[in-house]
Design an enzyme around this catalytic site. Structure first.
Site, PDB file in Angstrom:
ATOM      1  N   GLY A 235     -24.635  12.409  32.989  1.00 16.30           N
ATOM      2  CA  GLY A 235     -23.499  13.108  33.556  1.00 16.30           C
ATOM      3  C   GLY A 235     -23.513  13.103  35.074  1.00 16.30           C
TER       4      GLY A 235
ATOM      5  CG  ASN B  31     -28.339  25.682  25.536  1.00 10.61           C
ATOM      6  OD1 ASN B  31     -27.937  26.074  26.623  1.00 10.61           O
ATOM      7  ND2 ASN B  31     -28.010  26.297  24.411  1.00 10.61           N
ATOM      8  CG  LEU B  32     -27.332  19.146  22.818  1.00 11.69           C
ATOM      9  CD1 LEU B  32     -27.188  18.054  21.768  1.00 11.69           C
ATOM     10  CD2 LEU B  32     -27.825  18.563  24.137  1.00 11.69           C
ATOM     11  CG  HIS B  33     -22.825  21.816  27.675  1.00 12.91           C
ATOM     12  ND1 HIS B  33     -22.286  20.662  28.224  1.00 12.91           N
ATOM     13  CD2 HIS B  33     -23.882  22.138  28.469  1.00 12.91           C
ATOM     14  CE1 HIS B  33     -22.966  20.317  29.297  1.00 12.91           C
ATOM     15  NE2 HIS B  33     -23.946  21.181  29.473  1.00 12.91           N
TER      16      HIS B  33
ATOM     17  CB  SER C  23     -24.571  24.018  33.576  1.00 14.55           C
ATOM     18  OG  SER C  23     -25.971  24.176  33.706  1.00 14.55           O
TER      19      SER C  23
ATOM     20  NE  ARG D 189     -31.878  25.985  34.841  1.00 12.06           N
ATOM     21  CZ  ARG D 189     -32.364  24.752  34.899  1.00 12.06           C
ATOM     22  NH1 ARG D 189     -31.536  23.730  35.062  1.00 12.06           N
ATOM     23  NH2 ARG D 189     -33.664  24.531  34.797  1.00 12.06           N
TER      24      ARG D 189
ATOM     25  N   GLY E 117     -20.154  18.776  27.478  1.00 14.39           N
ATOM     26  CA  GLY E 117     -20.525  17.730  28.419  1.00 14.39           C
ATOM     27  C   GLY E 117     -21.502  16.739  27.813  1.00 14.39           C
ATOM     28  CG  HIS E 118     -25.424  17.925  26.665  1.00 13.63           C
ATOM     29  ND1 HIS E 118     -25.384  19.286  26.812  1.00 13.63           N
ATOM     30  CD2 HIS E 118     -26.384  17.478  27.524  1.00 13.63           C
ATOM     31  CE1 HIS E 118     -26.279  19.664  27.698  1.00 13.63           C
ATOM     32  NE2 HIS E 118     -26.900  18.592  28.152  1.00 13.63           N
TER      33      HIS E 118
ATOM     34  CD  GLN F 182     -36.486  17.959  33.951  1.00 15.60           C
ATOM     35  OE1 GLN F 182     -36.749  16.901  33.379  1.00 15.60           O
ATOM     36  NE2 GLN F 182     -35.243  18.360  34.154  1.00 15.60           N
TER      37      GLN F 182
END
Length: 280
Positions: free
Chosen positions: A149, A32-34, A187, A189, A36-37, A61
């Site tokens: 990050g 679910n990359l954005h 994020s 989320r 930031g990734h 996790q």
């Protein structure tokens, strides 16, 4: 970009690069990359000849009542984004590849002290899952450098400590938090937020900035600042988990004016848990 879905294929690719004398950078993700990734991928490109990413929603996790089943999975878009940012390979393991005997009997890696604070206090077992999967991915990929990050500040500290303790020959690079124009830390989320909550969400960052400014102005009663920040979050409609002014290395609560500090915060907005931080 080569897409690798088995350990054998991954090791064959790594061997080819190694035989060519190439330096390898690794960016592990849960998909679910954005932006930031993608910033991590771009930074990794500056540190190596080859960049390999992974996408794995790690069940170890997630707690029993957390969002494992609904965690957003957007593989086609992720592949398109990684291709555009010139990643060389993508490793996409399944839980059966990563944990062939199942989670109940899987060996694990745990980083004490650092993993017990902040998010670790409210998400039992979370950082055990993080450190276990990252150590396993490190063993599989065997990179020279890995990028993470700084939004996940505690996670980054734990991975750095794990690499030191277990003598991984890997350079860990922390990449500054990527933010939306209104300051909200990017994020995966964030997609859970309603339109109204998305308008409220940047308040968390604003309260971090307010607290940082108070410290810079000479206020050193850190516990009082923490209480005020949590009250401000509650008044803004958040359910605070923690808001801690801590030492940058140990992550224990800061006590003196001259120690390097980081403000760590987590709060729920509706059903969405947001985390953020600012170094002081």
């Amino acid at each position: 970009m080569n897409i690798l879905d088995s350990v054998a294929a991954l090791r064959a690719q790594i061997t080819t690069w190694r035989q060519a004398g190439e330096r390898i950078a690794f960016v592990p993700t849960m998909g679910n990359l954005h932006n930031g990734h993608f910033k991590l991928v771009d930074i990794a490109r500056h540190h190596a000849d080859r960049v390999i990413c992974s996408i794995f929603v790690n069940p170890m996790q997630f707690g029993k009542n957390e969002d494992l089943d609904k965690y957003p999975r957007t593989l086609n878009a992720d592949i398109a984004g990684l291709t555009a940012h010139q990643a060389d390979a993508l490793f996409i393991p399944t839980p059966e590849i990563m944990y062939p005997r199942g989670l109940d009997v899987q060996s694990y890696v745990e980083v004490p002290l650092l993993g017990d604070l902040h998010c670790g206090a409210s998400r039992a077992g979370h950082f055990r899952g993080v450190s276990t999967v990252v150590s396993k991915l490190f063993n599989l990929v065997q990179p020279d450098v890995a990028c993470f990050g700084q939004k996940d500040y505690q996670q980054l500290a734990i991975i750095r400590q794990m690499v030191t303790d277990l003598s991984f020959p890997i350079e860990i690079i922390g990449v500054p938090t990527e933010r939306a124009a209104d300051g909200l830390a990017l994020s995966s989320r964030n997609g859970y937020l309603t339109a109204e909550q998305r308008q409220q969400a940047p308040t968390l960052y604003q309260i971090l900035l307010k607290t940082k400014a108070a410290i810079a102005a000479g206020q050193h009663d850190y516990r009082a600042l923490e209480r005020q920040a949590k009250a401000d979050l509650s008044a803004a409609g958040f359910q605070p988990d923690y808001f801690n002014i801590s030492h940058q290395q140990t992550l224990t609560l800061a006590k003196t004016a001259n120690e390097p500090k980081v403000i760590l915060a987590a709060a729920a907005l509706g059903n969405t848990r947001l985390i953020d931080n600012l170094e002081v």
